[in-house]
Design a protein around this motif. Structure first.
Motif, PDB file in Angstrom:
ATOM      1  N   SER A 108      21.087  14.336  10.432  1.00  0.00           N
ATOM      2  CA  SER A 108      20.583  13.243   9.500  1.00  0.00           C
ATOM      3  C   SER A 108      20.087  11.864  10.012  1.00  0.00           C
ATOM      4  CB  SER A 108      22.036  13.617   9.127  1.00  0.00           C
ATOM      5  OG  SER A 108      22.610  12.184   9.857  1.00  0.00           O
ATOM      6  N   HIS A 109      20.454  11.241   9.069  1.00  0.00           N
ATOM      7  CA  HIS A 109      19.095  10.096   9.482  1.00  0.00           C
ATOM      8  C   HIS A 109      20.297   8.938   9.804  1.00  0.00           C
ATOM      9  CE1 HIS A 109      22.305   9.372   6.024  1.00  0.00           C
ATOM     10  NE2 HIS A 109      22.220   8.124   6.716  1.00  0.00           N
ATOM     11  N   HIS A 110      21.172   9.623  10.639  1.00  0.00           N
ATOM     12  CA  HIS A 110      21.919   9.007  11.342  1.00  0.00           C
ATOM     13  C   HIS A 110      21.219   9.065  13.144  1.00  0.00           C
ATOM     14  CE1 HIS A 110      24.670   6.966   8.837  1.00  0.00           C
ATOM     15  NE2 HIS A 110      24.665   8.077   8.667  1.00  0.00           N
ATOM     16  N   SER A 111      19.915  10.186  13.406  1.00  0.00           N
ATOM     17  CA  SER A 111      19.251  10.513  14.749  1.00  0.00           C
ATOM     18  C   SER A 111      18.253   9.988  14.333  1.00  0.00           C
ATOM     19  CB  SER A 111      19.532  11.661  14.991  1.00  0.00           C
ATOM     20  OG  SER A 111      20.534  12.684  14.747  1.00  0.00           O
ATOM     21  N   HIS A 112      18.073   9.062  15.366  1.00  0.00           N
ATOM     22  CA  HIS A 112      17.515   8.322  15.611  1.00  0.00           C
ATOM     23  C   HIS A 112      15.238   9.038  15.862  1.00  0.00           C
ATOM     24  CE1 HIS A 112      16.649   9.861  19.462  1.00  0.00           C
ATOM     25  NE2 HIS A 112      15.707   9.035  19.474  1.00  0.00           N
ATOM     26  N   PRO A 121      14.778   3.102   7.265  1.00  0.00           N
ATOM     27  CA  PRO A 121      13.694   2.002   6.742  1.00  0.00           C
ATOM     28  C   PRO A 121      14.365   0.799   6.929  1.00  0.00           C
ATOM     29  CG  PRO A 121      13.513   3.767   5.896  1.00  0.00           C
ATOM     30  CD  PRO A 121      14.222   4.364   6.140  1.00  0.00           C
ATOM     31  N   GLY A 122      13.759  -0.483   7.610  1.00  0.00           N
ATOM     32  CA  GLY A 122      14.458  -1.388   6.961  1.00  0.00           C
ATOM     33  C   GLY A 122      15.914  -1.219   6.934  1.00  0.00           C
ATOM     34  N   ALA A 128      15.775   9.880   0.872  1.00  0.00           N
ATOM     35  CA  ALA A 128      14.798  10.869   0.334  1.00  0.00           C
ATOM     36  C   ALA A 128      14.878  12.222   1.271  1.00  0.00           C
ATOM     37  CB  ALA A 128      13.783  10.682   0.069  1.00  0.00           C
ATOM     38  N   CYS A 129      14.888  12.291   2.542  1.00  0.00           N
ATOM     39  CA  CYS A 129      15.334  13.077   3.296  1.00  0.00           C
ATOM     40  C   CYS A 129      16.972  13.244   3.564  1.00  0.00           C
ATOM     41  CB  CYS A 129      14.868  12.193   4.881  1.00  0.00           C
ATOM     42  SG  CYS A 129      15.554  12.879   6.082  1.00  0.00           S
TER      43      CYS A 129
END
Length: 510
Positions: A108-112, A121-122, A128-129
């Motif tokens: 998920s977005h918790h992977s760099h 971002p920010g 959205a991802c």
């Protein structure tokens, strides 16, 4: 999944005009049918196979009402429209054990490195991802999702944050009063059990109930015991690159038997699989070239799917003394290539990668975090490459009188011990044309001296006496003739070449 290797392959693919053979012997194809997770049909009166929306109208939702039959009833007139989702399997069971679709290894977005390398971002999650990931789990009707985020970002998040809950999601509380899992609630009513985990080069704990960041970067018996004490399954990813002698010391619950990344990274292919680094490109690229509807981009795995032989050898070697569960790793990050295929969806979308294959966990009772993890520890899992269709009634057991030993379990060699396996039938709800696929079952035995093929068969079930101790497993290979309507003019380049459809869990005879 590292971006570099696959980006290189994607660039090669886009620059390639097709033709040539893939790892499974297929030649190239061109075009695709439109079918996105959120799109409506782009059909029209073209005479080609049209997409569906992946909604409940095509395959039914898990809404908590009456459990649907598993592939019963009158099949639709072929060819069945291509569905970006998959049939509801809530009614599918074998000997009273219900099957659940599971994704083991997902970012998920918790992977760099997820979400095109900018997952937050920010410092704000890329919503959205994340929506793409959540929608993908819903459309493909995944029942269990083990998230496995990289520690660089994941250790900065709480376990509750790692569950990526939004909207109507429902937390599952652990003994300490904090969430250890959640139910992702889809608009259709389908529900996905989500559990947190980590993937590093050293380990892949799944279903963590507490953070143990000091263990994530260490490959040792002590570190694996730490993640077990934190409630997690003790797993390793990318088995093809691991030292088997070291793996034997770690107290593993399971290992990746198939890894998507290994098939698509030139470096891994060459160094660990002994394959041509870019040998699959010409056979896979045409699924993403041009604007024509056929072949369906979701069938691109026909051009790259190859057995991960080193991982198979690892299971068979370790299995001489250990009992291990196998898994298939999706390893999706949605971070490789934004370019859209002819179905209007990005080439590496979460939905597409999740659609290619999944794990099948069998349970005899209610689906809970504890039950799912217990089933995987027990080895009650097999692998299905469902891009080619949903199998119904596959089975592999050992029998001794009235006693049955399930996949993943151990049994002592004794008088009357037999191995019994049944080929599946293709779910009539799966996309298919008028011609049936060809099937071949392969029963293998591995000992300290290597692997041998004990039996191959093309229909029905078999049962034979166990010739001695060993690691026994079944593969089902498909000659995908039923997919011709979704491949277009060059269907013959693919439909007469067998591809793996099922990898069973092993039975360990001592």
């Amino acid at each position: 999944m590292r971006r570099t290797g696959i980006q290189m392959v994607t660039v090669l693919a886009i620059g390639c005009g097709g033709g040539g053979a893939g790892d499974t012997g297929e030649a190239a194809s061109s075009g695709a049918a439109a079918s996105t997770a959120a799109a409506t049909s782009t059909g029209g009166s073209t005479g080609e196979v049209a997409p569906t929306t992946g909604g409940d109208a095509s395959t039914g939702g898990s809404t908590g009402g009456e459990v649907p039959a598993c592939g019963d009833g009158v099949p639709a007139d072929p060819p069945i429209e291509w569905d970006p989702g998959q049939p509801d399997i809530a009614g599918c069971s074998v000997r009273g054990l219900r099957e659940y679709r599971a994704i083991l290894h997902l970012h998920s977005h918790h992977s760099h490195d997820a979400c095109d390398g900018e997952p937050q971002p920010g410092g704000v999650p890329d919503e959205a991802c994340l929506k793409d990931l959540r929608d993908a789990l819903c459309v493909t009707r995944i029942d269990i999702a083990f998230l496995t985020d990289h520690p660089a970002y994941a250790t900065d998040a709480t376990l509750e944050q790692l569950l990526v809950m939004r909207g109507a999601d429902e937390p599952v509380m652990g003994p300490g009063g904090t969430p250890i899992a959640s139910w992702l609630v889809c608009d259709s009513g389908h529900r996905v059990l989500v559990m947190p985990g980590i993937e590093s080069g050293e380990m892949m704990p799944m279903g963590l109930e507490a953070h143990v960041p000091e263990a994530y970067g260490v490959s040792s018996p002590a570190s694996f015991q730490q993640i077990k004490d934190a409630g997690a399954l003790a797993w390793v990813a990318h088995t093809e690159s691991r030292d088997v002698a070291e793996l034997a010391t770690l107290g593993l619950d399971g290992l990746e038997f198939y890894q998507l990344h290994a098939n698509l990274d030139p470096d891994i292919r060459e160094q660990y699989l002994g394959l041509d680094p870019g040998g699959f490109v010409s056979a896979s690229a045409p699924f993403f070239l041009g604007a024509q509807k056929l072949p369906v981009p979701d069938l691109a795995s026909l051009g790259f799917l190859a057995p991960n032989e080193p991982s198979m050898v690892a299971l068979e070697t370790l299995g001489q003394s250990l009992r291990l569960t196998i898994s298939a790793g999706t390893d999706a990050h949605q971070n490789v290539f934004k370019t859209k295929a002819s179905d209007g969806e990005r080439i590496d979308s979460y939905r597409r990668m999740i659609r290619w294959f999944n794990n099948r966990v069998r349970l005899g009772g209610e689906l809970t975090p504890a039950a799912a993890k217990a089933a995987l520890r027990a080895g009650s899992n097999h692998i299905v490459f469902e891009a080619f269709g949903n199998p119904i009634d596959f089975d592999f057991v050992a029998r001794q009188g009235d006693a049955i030993t399930e996949m993943g379990a151990e049994v002592t060699l004794g008088g009357g011990l037999t191995l019994a396996a049944a080929l599946p039938r293709l779910d009539p709800r799966s996309p298919q044309g008028e011609v049936a696929p060809g099937l071949e079952g392969r029963l293998y035995r591995a000992t300290g001296d290597g692997r041998e093929l004990l039996k191959s068969w093309s229909e029905g079930a078999i049962e034979l006496a166990a010739p001695g101790p060993g690691v026994y497993r079944v593969e089902v290979w498909m000659t995908p003739r039923q997919l011709a309507p979704y491949l277009g003019a060059i269907a013959g380049d693919y439909t007469e070449t067998a591809v793996p459809w099922i990898y069973s869990g092993a039975i360990f005879v001592r």
